[in-house]
Write an enzyme that holds these catalytic residues in place. Sequence first.
Site, short mmCIF file in Angstrom:
data_model
loop_
_atom_site.label_atom_id
_atom_site.label_comp_id
_atom_site.label_asym_id
_atom_site.label_seq_id
_atom_site.Cartn_x
_atom_site.Cartn_y
_atom_site.Cartn_z
N ARG A 18 94.01 -16.89 -3.28
CA ARG A 18 94.11 -18.35 -3.21
C ARG A 18 94.05 -18.99 -4.59
O ARG A 18 94.70 -20.00 -4.84
CB ARG A 18 92.99 -18.91 -2.33
CG ARG A 18 93.28 -18.63 -0.87
CD ARG A 18 92.21 -19.20 0.01
NE ARG A 18 92.59 -19.08 1.40
CZ ARG A 18 91.76 -19.23 2.41
NH1 ARG A 18 90.49 -19.52 2.19
NH2 ARG A 18 92.18 -19.09 3.65
N LYS A 53 96.25 -15.68 23.96
CA LYS A 53 96.09 -16.61 25.09
C LYS A 53 97.15 -17.69 25.16
O LYS A 53 97.54 -18.25 24.13
CB LYS A 53 94.72 -17.29 24.98
CG LYS A 53 93.59 -16.33 25.22
CD LYS A 53 92.27 -17.07 25.15
CE LYS A 53 91.15 -16.22 25.71
NZ LYS A 53 89.88 -16.93 25.69
N GLY A 74 98.85 -17.93 12.83
CA GLY A 74 98.32 -16.95 13.78
C GLY A 74 98.30 -15.57 13.14
O GLY A 74 98.56 -15.42 11.95
N GLY A 123 95.40 -22.63 10.73
CA GLY A 123 95.10 -23.76 11.61
C GLY A 123 96.02 -24.94 11.34
O GLY A 123 96.49 -25.61 12.26
P1 AMP Z 1 96.51 -15.25 18.02
O1 AMP Z 1 95.45 -15.48 17.00
O2 AMP Z 1 96.53 -16.22 19.14
O3 AMP Z 1 97.86 -15.08 17.38
O4 AMP Z 1 96.13 -13.90 18.76
C1 AMP Z 1 96.12 -12.70 18.08
C2 AMP Z 1 95.37 -11.67 18.85
O5 AMP Z 1 95.99 -11.43 20.09
C3 AMP Z 1 95.34 -10.34 18.12
O6 AMP Z 1 94.02 -10.06 17.76
C4 AMP Z 1 95.87 -9.36 19.14
O7 AMP Z 1 95.14 -8.16 19.19
C5 AMP Z 1 95.70 -10.10 20.45
N1 AMP Z 1 96.62 -9.60 21.46
C6 AMP Z 1 97.95 -9.50 21.40
N2 AMP Z 1 98.44 -8.90 22.48
C7 AMP Z 1 97.39 -8.63 23.29
C8 AMP Z 1 97.26 -7.99 24.56
N3 AMP Z 1 98.33 -7.54 25.20
N4 AMP Z 1 96.04 -7.87 25.07
C9 AMP Z 1 94.96 -8.32 24.40
N5 AMP Z 1 95.02 -8.93 23.20
C10 AMP Z 1 96.22 -9.07 22.64
#
Ligand code: AMP
Length: 400
Positions: free
Chosen positions: A39, A201, A357, A380
């Site tokens: 950074r 999610k 993400g 974020g």
């Molecule tokens: P995000 O921060 O919303 O982009 O979520 C990322 C996280 O989603 C990562 O830590 C992944 O391990 C998790 N993830 C992705 N696919 C799956 C899955 N099929 N089951 C559980 N966790 C998942």
Amino acid sequence: MAFQDLSFDGVRALIRVDFNVPLTNPAEDGSREVTDNTRIRSAVPTIQHVLDTGGSVVLMSHLGRPKGQDAALSLQHIVPTLEGLLGRDVKFASDCVGDDALEVTQSLAAGEVAVLENLRFHGEEKAGDEFFAGQLAENGDFYINDAFGTAHRAHASTAVIAKFFPEDKAFGFLMEGEVKAMDKVLGEAQKPVAAVIGGAKVSSKLAVLKNLLDRVDKLVIGGGMAYTFVQAQGGQVGDSLVESDMHAEALALLEAAKEKGIEVHLPTDTLCGDGFSPDAAQETHPTDAIPDGWEGMDIGANSRVAFATALGDCQTILWNGPMGVFEFDRFAEGTNHIANAIVKATEGGAYTLVGGGDSVAAVNKAGLAEKVSYVSTGGGAMLEGLEGKTLPGIAAITKD
Ligand code: AMP
């Protein structure tokens, strides 16, 4: 005006940077060292441009989450690293406002650099206190925001302060890059436009998905969130991650996409594990017929090809969120396959943005960050930008 075209002859530039860097544990004398200078390094071009055009620089940042004064979170710890990167001495003010700050900042000569103490030692920073913002403003003649990571916060130093510099404010190179990248995807994007959305999610990405419905031609949905869509449509997803309370939202989203003529891709096959573990046994099942005892961990081989094919003719691609549990090497292939498809599209002339993400971590892990058009640094902030929200840190500069 582009930042490159601004000249700072005789001007004290007050720059909000993001020096919220990881540090070693305190040594016996209390000192700490920077363990990852990314950074700080990325702020150097903006600082250097001010110095090269005849200005002086006052830097302000937060570090960690102090509750009041906290020597362990003093920005003094980053000064030696900054001095090394700039190749010159850096002054330090033991407070960011008041006499201690002004003593240092008002006597700066052209070519000199000063760092103010951690902004968050004052509760007024996060509260967006106007009086405090005015005190900060006394430390410079021109305000530059180069801290995209905090652009979604209406803090004193990121947004409120701009009103004290109605004419004399600008983005630095980093912010300029992020704003341009977001505009290339959400604003004047070249069609066809695809969004690849993954991650754990649906609930955390619902606002993004909704905002993208008016902007994309193709929507590719992978990762854990895909199972909620499949289950909502009546599929059996075994022990996969689902948010049953999101069924109605998921169906409404698919319906809205259909009405708008958006091509939606969900994984038709899924690489499953017999538990959430890096060495789980693996079996591939149709995504809507995953047996109990198995959970979806990555998109299957057919889906990888189908997703990559869908991206093949796209001129603009946004990627947010991994296709599976990429942190486990044996379930990272889907995510890597999509990363490679995005790299291939980039090589073919598409504009590709990875941001907001864990997809950023995924392209870094795959060593592909240099091969896409832009990798956003502000998780974020990028996410809120993709949700269509006005980011206070951006609005403060672009609006009068
Ligand atoms: P995000 O921060 O919303 O982009 O979520 C990322 C996280 O989603 C990562 O830590 C992944 O391990 C998790 N993830 C992705 N696919 C799956 C899955 N099929 N089951 C559980 N966790 C998942």
